[in-house]
Scaffold this motif. Sequence first.
Motif, short mmCIF file in Angstrom:
data_model
loop_
_atom_site.label_atom_id
_atom_site.label_comp_id
_atom_site.label_asym_id
_atom_site.label_seq_id
_atom_site.Cartn_x
_atom_site.Cartn_y
_atom_site.Cartn_z
N SER A 27 0.93 -1.18 0.07
CA SER A 27 -0.10 0.00 0.06
C SER A 27 0.86 1.46 0.11
O SER A 27 1.99 1.23 0.59
N GLU A 28 0.38 1.93 -0.57
CA GLU A 28 1.03 3.67 -0.49
C GLU A 28 0.56 4.48 0.37
O GLU A 28 0.80 5.82 0.34
N ASP A 29 -0.32 4.14 1.12
CA ASP A 29 -1.03 4.86 2.13
C ASP A 29 -0.22 5.34 3.00
O ASP A 29 0.24 4.24 3.99
N GLU A 31 -0.68 6.34 6.06
CA GLU A 31 -1.26 6.00 7.63
C GLU A 31 -1.10 4.55 7.73
O GLU A 31 -1.12 4.32 8.90
#
Length: 316
Positions: A27-29, A31
């Motif tokens: 994931s590139e999120d 958070e």
Amino acid sequence: FLFKRCLCYTELQNLTGISEFLLKGLSEDPELQPVLYGLFLSMYLVTVLGNQLIILAISSDSHLHTPMYFFLSNLSLADIGFISTTVPKMTVDIQTYSRVISYVGCLTQMSFSILFAYMDDMLLTVMAYDRFVAICHPLHYPVIMNPRLCGFLVLVSVFLSFLVSQVHNLIALRFTCFKDIKISHFFCDPSEILTLACSDTFTNNIVVYFFAAVFGCLPISVIFFSYSKIVSSILRIPSSGGRYKAFSTCSSHLAVVCLFYGTIFGVYLSSAVSPSPRKRVVASVMYTVVTPMLNPFIYSLRNRDIQSALWRLHSR
């Protein structure tokens, strides 16, 4: 047009080819990065600790110096190597906010991941043969499964796994240019490298699929044949207690086989049904991370000999 595109890209790289790749990860999120870091680091530590305990328990207990547990210790060693090729790099990337991997590092990671994956495949096949001899030919078991044969089977498993990994490595080294440097995975998966290759990959795909068919279908066929004979022999045992005892000796191995091949087939089926790279990456976590982590629990929870050995190891 494709040839010109690749030629221009290599010219930008000073005609020396790709020097590094970029792993997109799970994931590139931003958070989610701390959550992923803590989750995969804890899973890695549990996997290494669990498999090391299995190896220590088997090596320190003379009651477990049998072919079945000899193969199990090698399987645990392969699981440690398998997860160590992917998860440490991913956790470091999350911690340093960098997902760059060098070209040499990518090929090295790909080679070792294939090596340990096929070692798991081969060792599970050898363990199925061991259970077949133990249940179907119990009187000849000590003679057939002698230490020399056991060592030979492990060496053959390592050699064949090394051969397959080097074939994939040689195929990747033939690529002189790539369409992109971004890999839609959290490690250098061979299929992703083939997808990014700029040159014609038809011949390379044939070679890869040939080795996948031979070293994938053949072990599965041996396992199916072994367990068909095992089930047939167990059903001929008159007492229910004898049938339960015979089945309990191979239940852990059967559970690991179902978990290993089930997750791999799940990845390929999900890729065929849904072409989404993100779903394929998430599915790959099952056989690269979850399966090596669960193997020690399966063998320790369903095997009284391992439980006793671990208790004696703890007492020491």
